[in-house]
Design a protein around this motif. Sequence first.
Motif, PDB file in Angstrom:
ATOM      1  N   ALA B 327      -8.487  -6.915  -4.664  1.00 37.39           N
ATOM      2  CA  ALA B 327      -7.631  -7.452  -4.322  1.00 37.39           C
ATOM      3  C   ALA B 327      -6.422  -6.517  -3.535  1.00 37.39           C
ATOM      4  CB  ALA B 327      -6.829  -8.320  -5.211  1.00 37.39           C
ATOM      5  N   LEU B 328      -6.315  -5.304  -4.133  1.00 39.32           N
ATOM      6  CA  LEU B 328      -5.496  -4.294  -3.550  1.00 39.32           C
ATOM      7  C   LEU B 328      -6.191  -4.060  -2.083  1.00 39.32           C
ATOM      8  CD1 LEU B 328      -4.480  -2.122  -6.535  1.00 39.32           C
ATOM      9  CD2 LEU B 328      -2.756  -3.449  -5.015  1.00 39.32           C
ATOM     10  N   TYR B 329      -7.399  -3.677  -2.199  1.00 39.01           N
ATOM     11  CA  TYR B 329      -7.929  -3.270  -0.750  1.00 39.01           C
ATOM     12  C   TYR B 329      -7.920  -4.314   0.030  1.00 39.01           C
ATOM     13  CZ  TYR B 329     -12.090  -3.099   2.212  1.00 39.01           C
ATOM     14  OH  TYR B 329     -12.790  -2.966   3.566  1.00 39.01           O
ATOM     15  N   ARG B 330      -8.271  -5.582  -0.040  1.00 40.33           N
ATOM     16  CA  ARG B 330      -8.020  -6.596   0.810  1.00 40.33           C
ATOM     17  C   ARG B 330      -6.801  -6.987   1.431  1.00 40.33           C
ATOM     18  NH1 ARG B 330     -11.046  -9.792  -2.772  1.00 40.33           N
ATOM     19  NH2 ARG B 330      -9.270 -11.174  -3.306  1.00 40.33           N
ATOM     20  N   ALA B 331      -5.807  -6.657   0.202  1.00 41.67           N
ATOM     21  CA  ALA B 331      -4.232  -6.846   0.792  1.00 41.67           C
ATOM     22  C   ALA B 331      -3.915  -5.671   1.733  1.00 41.67           C
ATOM     23  CB  ALA B 331      -3.585  -6.959  -0.317  1.00 41.67           C
ATOM     24  N   SER B 332      -4.750  -4.574   1.793  1.00 44.29           N
ATOM     25  CA  SER B 332      -4.186  -3.469   2.237  1.00 44.29           C
ATOM     26  C   SER B 332      -4.977  -3.746   3.824  1.00 44.29           C
ATOM     27  CB  SER B 332      -4.725  -2.036   2.063  1.00 44.29           C
ATOM     28  OG  SER B 332      -4.350  -1.923   0.817  1.00 44.29           O
ATOM     29  N   ILE B 333      -6.297  -3.772   3.963  1.00 45.69           N
ATOM     30  CA  ILE B 333      -6.992  -3.748   5.029  1.00 45.69           C
ATOM     31  C   ILE B 333      -6.572  -4.740   6.216  1.00 45.69           C
ATOM     32  CG2 ILE B 333      -8.970  -4.996   4.318  1.00 45.69           C
ATOM     33  CD1 ILE B 333      -8.885  -1.419   5.593  1.00 45.69           C
ATOM     34  N   ILE B 334      -6.118  -6.118   5.766  1.00 45.23           N
ATOM     35  CA  ILE B 334      -5.622  -6.963   6.672  1.00 45.23           C
ATOM     36  C   ILE B 334      -4.561  -6.515   7.543  1.00 45.23           C
ATOM     37  CG2 ILE B 334      -6.388  -8.939   5.402  1.00 45.23           C
ATOM     38  CD1 ILE B 334      -3.269  -9.239   4.560  1.00 45.23           C
ATOM     39  N   HIS B 335      -4.092  -5.394   7.267  1.00 43.44           N
ATOM     40  CA  HIS B 335      -2.894  -5.011   8.139  1.00 43.44           C
ATOM     41  C   HIS B 335      -3.487  -3.985   9.441  1.00 43.44           C
ATOM     42  CE1 HIS B 335       0.559  -6.471   5.808  1.00 43.44           C
ATOM     43  NE2 HIS B 335      -0.490  -6.279   4.581  1.00 43.44           N
ATOM     44  N   GLU B 336      -4.111  -4.743  10.305  1.00 43.54           N
ATOM     45  CA  GLU B 336      -4.794  -4.402  11.408  1.00 43.54           C
ATOM     46  C   GLU B 336      -4.115  -3.464  12.487  1.00 43.54           C
ATOM     47  OE1 GLU B 336      -7.226  -7.196  13.333  1.00 43.54           O
ATOM     48  OE2 GLU B 336      -7.230  -5.900  15.136  1.00 43.54           O
ATOM     49  N   LYS B 337      -2.761  -3.970  12.740  1.00 44.97           N
ATOM     50  CA  LYS B 337      -2.045  -3.446  13.793  1.00 44.97           C
ATOM     51  C   LYS B 337      -1.523  -1.846  13.112  1.00 44.97           C
ATOM     52  CE  LYS B 337       1.351  -3.786  17.222  1.00 44.97           C
ATOM     53  NZ  LYS B 337       2.760  -4.295  17.386  1.00 44.97           N
ATOM     54  N   PRO B 338      -0.956  -1.750  11.974  1.00 43.26           N
ATOM     55  CA  PRO B 338      -0.426  -0.475  11.537  1.00 43.26           C
ATOM     56  C   PRO B 338      -1.694   0.622  11.278  1.00 43.26           C
ATOM     57  CG  PRO B 338       0.142  -1.970   9.882  1.00 43.26           C
ATOM     58  CD  PRO B 338      -0.285  -2.687  11.161  1.00 43.26           C
ATOM     59  N   LEU B 339      -2.747  -0.111  10.655  1.00 43.98           N
ATOM     60  CA  LEU B 339      -3.993   0.852  10.383  1.00 43.98           C
ATOM     61  C   LEU B 339      -4.486   1.279  11.752  1.00 43.98           C
ATOM     62  CD1 LEU B 339      -5.472  -0.890   7.376  1.00 43.98           C
ATOM     63  CD2 LEU B 339      -4.114   1.202   7.578  1.00 43.98           C
ATOM     64  N   THR B 340      -4.463   0.269  12.889  1.00 46.77           N
ATOM     65  CA  THR B 340      -5.072   0.992  13.887  1.00 46.77           C
ATOM     66  C   THR B 340      -4.084   2.018  14.722  1.00 46.77           C
ATOM     67  OG1 THR B 340      -5.813  -1.183  14.516  1.00 46.77           O
ATOM     68  CG2 THR B 340      -5.906   0.256  16.209  1.00 46.77           C
TER      69      THR B 340
END
Lengths: 363, 363
Positions: B327-340
């Motif tokens: 769940a932590l992984y999924r809740a992090s990785i959805i933040h596409e704009k900051p991660l890009t």
Amino acid sequence: MTVTRNTKNVPYYQLGFGAFASLEGMVDARRSPESPGALFYVDHFFRGDGGCTLPLPVRGDDLVVFVNTEREPTVENIDLLSGEAEVFFGERLPCCVTGIGGGSVLDTAKAVANLLTNPGRAEDYQGWELVRHPAVYKIGVPTIAGTGAECSRTCVLTNHKRGLKLGMNSDFTVYDQILLDPELTRSVPRDQFFFTGVDTFMHCFESLRGSYRNVIVDRLSETAVDLCREVFLGRGDMQSDDKLEKMMVASYIGGMAAGNTGAVHPISAALSTVLHLPHGKANCYALSVLGDIYPEEHALFMEMKAENGIDLPPGICRYLPDERCEALYRASIIHEKPLTNALGPDYKTILNRDRLIALFRAM
Amino acid sequence: MTVTRNTKNVPYYQLGFGAFASLEGMVDARRSPESPGALFYVDHFFRGDGGCTLPLPVRGDDLVVFVNTEREPTVENIDLLSGEAEVFFGERLPCCVTGIGGGSVLDTAKAVANLLTNPGRAEDYQGWELVRHPAVYKIGVPTIAGTGAECSRTCVLTNHKRGLKLGMNSDFTVYDQILLDPELTRSVPRDQFFFTGVDTFMHCFESLRGSYRNVIVDRLSETAVDLCREVFLGRGDMQSDDKLEKMMVASYIGGMAAGNTGAVHPISAALSTVLHLPHGKANCYALSVLGDIYPEEHALFMEMKAENGIDLPPGICRYLPDERCEALYRASIIHEKPLTNALGPDYKTILNRDRLIALFRAM
């Protein structure tokens, strides 16, 4: 640790090479059946054979006025311009007033926008908090960077009758929207680019060396000073792309700081009032003789001037008749607030008539 | 060199020890026969036996609501609060909504002010440019510095149903007036002062290390980072007078920069969504394991933490069941704009499931 006055920021800005293209959408968003027409004040520099050399988003109901910027705006000129706009728009108000140019044009647009919604003449509003009604919506587009006019809550107007330069200091004077397109500053002649750019350096260091301070103003002023150093002393030409952008941002951040000026601006104002020197150049003459008061910044400025090959021909006051020097003295010393900020309450002793006149003679 | 979006600044600010006394005048200036009553959201920290421990300028028609900030605001909570306000004010709108507190309270006031003039529920407006009508006039009074919520165009709301934290990103969300009184932050517990203050450091350095940039955002971010370094690494206690003021200004200037976040905030958001960690503390856990991505800032942060004697107990995810790590992984990785912004378009390869889960386990 005092409380600042309630300080107004420019509500909207847009920055970037090509940002000018957004002007059309911004103006059109203001048009309405009650106020279909827009008013534009444009620096005469952009007057071409077939009209404006910039792609202005003009429609049938609009008025475009080219502003001659050889002289800085006077109260009489503002009265004439606002009268002209009132005749043109009749019972209606323009949907917005757009100023496109340097400090003089930006200030002209601000002053007229105030007068269109406030009765009387421009000189009635020279001072602090005299504007009663919100101005017409204003868009500011600087085409030369450094004055901070795009951010400031004043519009400096010369009043020859009263022998002074004084603005309409009011939150209503602040632009509602500014458009910062560094591309527009590419064609500015080198001297003018320098003289106007260092205006930011001047008013920011004067604020930092003064006694009226706060942390926000200080930090924004320092940031603007750093940018000016990079523009005028960093590698590469001062009109390279990245420096055009830095200079525009320096002007914006320095204008947002809106600190209090010091000893440069009163002397500069006198040179403009009495000798009609443009503001930026007048600042440079003022600082050139203020090495005693601002040793570090004086040295930095001389370095910037040399680095960019800028000439400041000496002797502009050397042979002036005594009564004109007296006029310069009087037109400087009336600026009580900045002089107190720089030199304390005894500023008249420190900068007495003899010393001040000697400074003018030494320029 | 792209053009920025049209960026809104907070239109008015006032700064200084004692600035809170101006609140009465600001609220009263908004009262009218049509809207006599004011609405206040106040951090429950200021709830005393006889009401509010701060001198609130409350009159008979006003509603004061204490906000429990143990949990960050949720969409359900905003719906309840705006329903309560609608019942209280009936056919009328409040003359203004004042938020007095940390990020949670400031965001609560923003969200309710939007909902009072826009139909439907809070979650309908989670996203970008969904708010249609201008909010009720808003005054923001931070009582802890660092979130930048006093400047930002969002109000972060947790939506458990959708498993995300997302704000109402809109120019209408921006406060109309902010009041920056460092005195209000004096009684903040040390840990909280630190965790919230470094939020400014985090979002500003993330912006500076990202790929979506412009000169204004960069310079303001650098200024805010410098201020944070002075507060957390300069001589003297981090809650001395001058540092209280510097921290408040850092938050304001950092909030005005409003740059794009990077790798810290997505991981932090996951910790808040899944483990209900408060935002500031969650940021600290996130950066504590991001030494590979941000080596310099990681070292600086560890120094700040040590210097101020702040404890971050390890092992918070060590023994979590696998499905919660998922769940932590999924809740992090959805933040596409900051991660890009931080890692480029291949962020999912760089920060793959295994690596990300290992980071959580290492906290």
